[in-house]
Design an enzyme around this catalytic site. Sequence first.
Site, short mmCIF file in Angstrom:
data_model
loop_
_atom_site.label_atom_id
_atom_site.label_comp_id
_atom_site.label_asym_id
_atom_site.label_seq_id
_atom_site.Cartn_x
_atom_site.Cartn_y
_atom_site.Cartn_z
N TYR A 160 40.52 30.18 47.50
CA TYR A 160 39.81 30.60 46.28
C TYR A 160 39.12 29.40 45.66
O TYR A 160 37.92 29.43 45.39
CB TYR A 160 40.80 31.23 45.30
N1 LIG Z 1 40.69 36.04 34.51
C1 LIG Z 1 40.79 34.73 34.38
O1 LIG Z 1 41.70 34.22 33.69
C2 LIG Z 1 39.80 33.83 35.04
C3 LIG Z 1 38.66 34.35 35.64
N2 LIG Z 1 37.76 33.48 36.22
C4 LIG Z 1 36.52 34.03 36.80
O2 LIG Z 1 35.86 34.82 35.82
C5 LIG Z 1 35.24 35.96 36.45
C6 LIG Z 1 35.78 37.25 35.83
O3 LIG Z 1 37.19 37.24 35.92
P1 LIG Z 1 38.01 38.63 35.88
O4 LIG Z 1 37.36 39.59 34.96
O5 LIG Z 1 39.44 38.26 35.67
O6 LIG Z 1 37.82 39.16 37.37
P2 LIG Z 1 38.46 40.46 38.05
O7 LIG Z 1 39.11 39.98 39.31
O8 LIG Z 1 39.25 41.22 37.08
O9 LIG Z 1 37.15 41.31 38.41
C7 LIG Z 1 36.27 40.86 39.36
C8 LIG Z 1 35.07 41.79 39.41
O10 LIG Z 1 34.43 41.55 40.67
C9 LIG Z 1 34.18 42.79 41.30
N3 LIG Z 1 34.24 42.66 42.75
C10 LIG Z 1 35.31 42.31 43.51
N4 LIG Z 1 34.99 42.37 44.82
C11 LIG Z 1 33.70 42.78 44.89
C12 LIG Z 1 32.80 43.05 45.95
N5 LIG Z 1 33.18 42.91 47.22
N6 LIG Z 1 31.54 43.46 45.66
C13 LIG Z 1 31.15 43.61 44.37
N7 LIG Z 1 31.95 43.36 43.30
C14 LIG Z 1 33.22 42.96 43.58
C15 LIG Z 1 35.26 43.74 40.79
O11 LIG Z 1 34.79 45.09 40.82
P3 LIG Z 1 35.12 46.10 42.05
O12 LIG Z 1 36.57 45.89 42.44
O13 LIG Z 1 34.84 47.44 41.43
O14 LIG Z 1 34.17 45.76 43.15
C16 LIG Z 1 35.38 43.28 39.35
O15 LIG Z 1 34.44 43.95 38.55
C17 LIG Z 1 35.56 35.82 37.93
O16 LIG Z 1 34.49 35.17 38.59
C18 LIG Z 1 36.78 34.94 37.95
O17 LIG Z 1 36.92 34.23 39.18
C19 LIG Z 1 37.97 32.12 36.28
C20 LIG Z 1 39.10 31.59 35.71
C21 LIG Z 1 40.07 32.41 35.04
N1 LIG Z 2 38.49 37.10 40.19
C1 LIG Z 2 39.49 36.58 39.48
N2 LIG Z 2 39.63 35.24 39.40
C2 LIG Z 2 40.68 34.73 38.69
C3 LIG Z 2 41.59 35.55 38.04
C4 LIG Z 2 41.40 36.96 38.12
O1 LIG Z 2 42.18 37.75 37.56
N3 LIG Z 2 40.36 37.41 38.86
N4 LIG Z 2 42.63 35.04 37.31
C5 LIG Z 2 42.86 33.73 37.27
C6 LIG Z 2 44.10 33.27 36.52
O2 LIG Z 2 44.13 33.81 35.23
C7 LIG Z 2 44.23 31.77 36.37
O3 LIG Z 2 43.14 31.29 35.65
C8 LIG Z 2 45.49 31.44 35.58
O4 LIG Z 2 46.60 31.79 36.29
C9 LIG Z 2 41.97 32.76 37.96
N5 LIG Z 2 40.86 33.40 38.61
#
Ligand SMILES: NC(=O)C1=CN([C@@H]2O[C@H](COP(=O)(O)OP(=O)(O)OC[C@H]3O[C@@H](n4cnc5c(N)ncnc54)[C@H](OP(=O)(O)O)[C@@H]3O)[C@@H](O)[C@H]2O)C=CC1
Ligand SMILES: Nc1nc2c(c(=O)[nH]1)N=C([C@H](O)[C@@H](O)CO)CN2
Length: 248
Positions: free
Chosen positions: A156
């Site tokens: 990742y």
């Molecule tokens: N949550 C956190 O604490 C953190 C998040 N981030 C980053 O922030 C962003 C948002 O995070 P978060 O909301 O938690 O992410 P999620 O993992 O909850 O959601 C990811 C989104 O990507 C979509 N997705 C996944 N696979 C595909 C695919 N093959 N084609 C098209 N769409 C796809 C999913 O929709 P579907 O399954 O319907 O395709 C969903 O809408 C991400 O880039 C994540 O890496 C970074 C650090 C921390």
């Molecule tokens: N696509 C995603 N990326 C990440 C997620 C997630 O839920 N979906 N969550 C994290 C964690 O919250 C991390 O920041 C702390 O454990 C990281 N990326």
Amino acid sequence: MLGGNERTDKLTAPNMNSPILVTGASQRVGLALALELAQAGHTVISASRSLQPQSVHPNIVQFQADLCLAADRQALIDYLQGNYDGLRAIIHNASLWLDDGLANLDTMFRLHVEAPYHLNLALGEMLGKAGSAGKADIIHICDETSSRGSKSHIGYAATKAALQNMVLSFAEKYAPQVHVNGILPGLLILKEGGDEAYRQQTLKKALLEFEPGAGPLIETVKYLLESQYSTGSQVVINGGRHLKNRMT
Ligand SMILES: NC(=O)C1=CN([C@@H]2O[C@H](COP(=O)(O)OP(=O)(O)OC[C@H]3O[C@@H](n4cnc5c(N)ncnc54)[C@H](OP(=O)(O)O)[C@@H]3O)[C@@H](O)[C@H]2O)C=CC1
Ligand SMILES: Nc1nc2c(c(=O)[nH]1)N=C([C@H](O)[C@@H](O)CO)CN2
């Protein structure tokens, strides 16, 4: 030469014929971001594998696509080119936070690297026609582990590091019309279903020990969309995690 407020107003004035593409906006951060942009008057194209049962906002157009698949990406490109004059911005938010393993690495490479690369190259000309905004934006949603690694999510972090590196290349390629920036979040929203011990352990990794939600990312996106002097930048929003428990 536009001056002061007129120039700023021009930048932020939504142009319905130049939508904002947000990938991965079917849930959590991406959905909150798409709603905020739609409520500000932008047309938002939300591309993900799953669709909300009914449109969550009249300004949000849902496009079903598995962005790991070249054919689905091409269908999205064809749709945009066939229905809009230009693109105001692309926000690459779609992501999978998968455990290590070769199959998962391949999937995350396709989603975090191949998809943004393909879409940025194919849609560059549309971004150049952003219309009244005067400039266009590409924003890569990376991760603060992009620059420091992660022993528990090697694949990742590596694929997000590639996404971070592409900010630099596309910023140089598309300047000055298109600004390209990266956002590197720490914790935003914890995964559903985690236990309290994991939650507390995660919160304590940062100096600011709380779960911020989508807000910091949304604020940063809005700043970058309005900025006239940011490109090739990486904006870290991690609650000071890089300063916690340093060997001082
Ligand atoms: N949550 C956190 O604490 C953190 C998040 N981030 C980053 O922030 C962003 C948002 O995070 P978060 O909301 O938690 O992410 P999620 O993992 O909850 O959601 C990811 C989104 O990507 C979509 N997705 C996944 N696979 C595909 C695919 N093959 N084609 C098209 N769409 C796809 C999913 O929709 P579907 O399954 O319907 O395709 C969903 O809408 C991400 O880039 C994540 O890496 C970074 C650090 C921390
Ligand atoms: N696509 C995603 N990326 C990440 C997620 C997630 O839920 N979906 N969550 C994290 C964690 O919250 C991390 O920041 C702390 O454990 C990281 N990326």
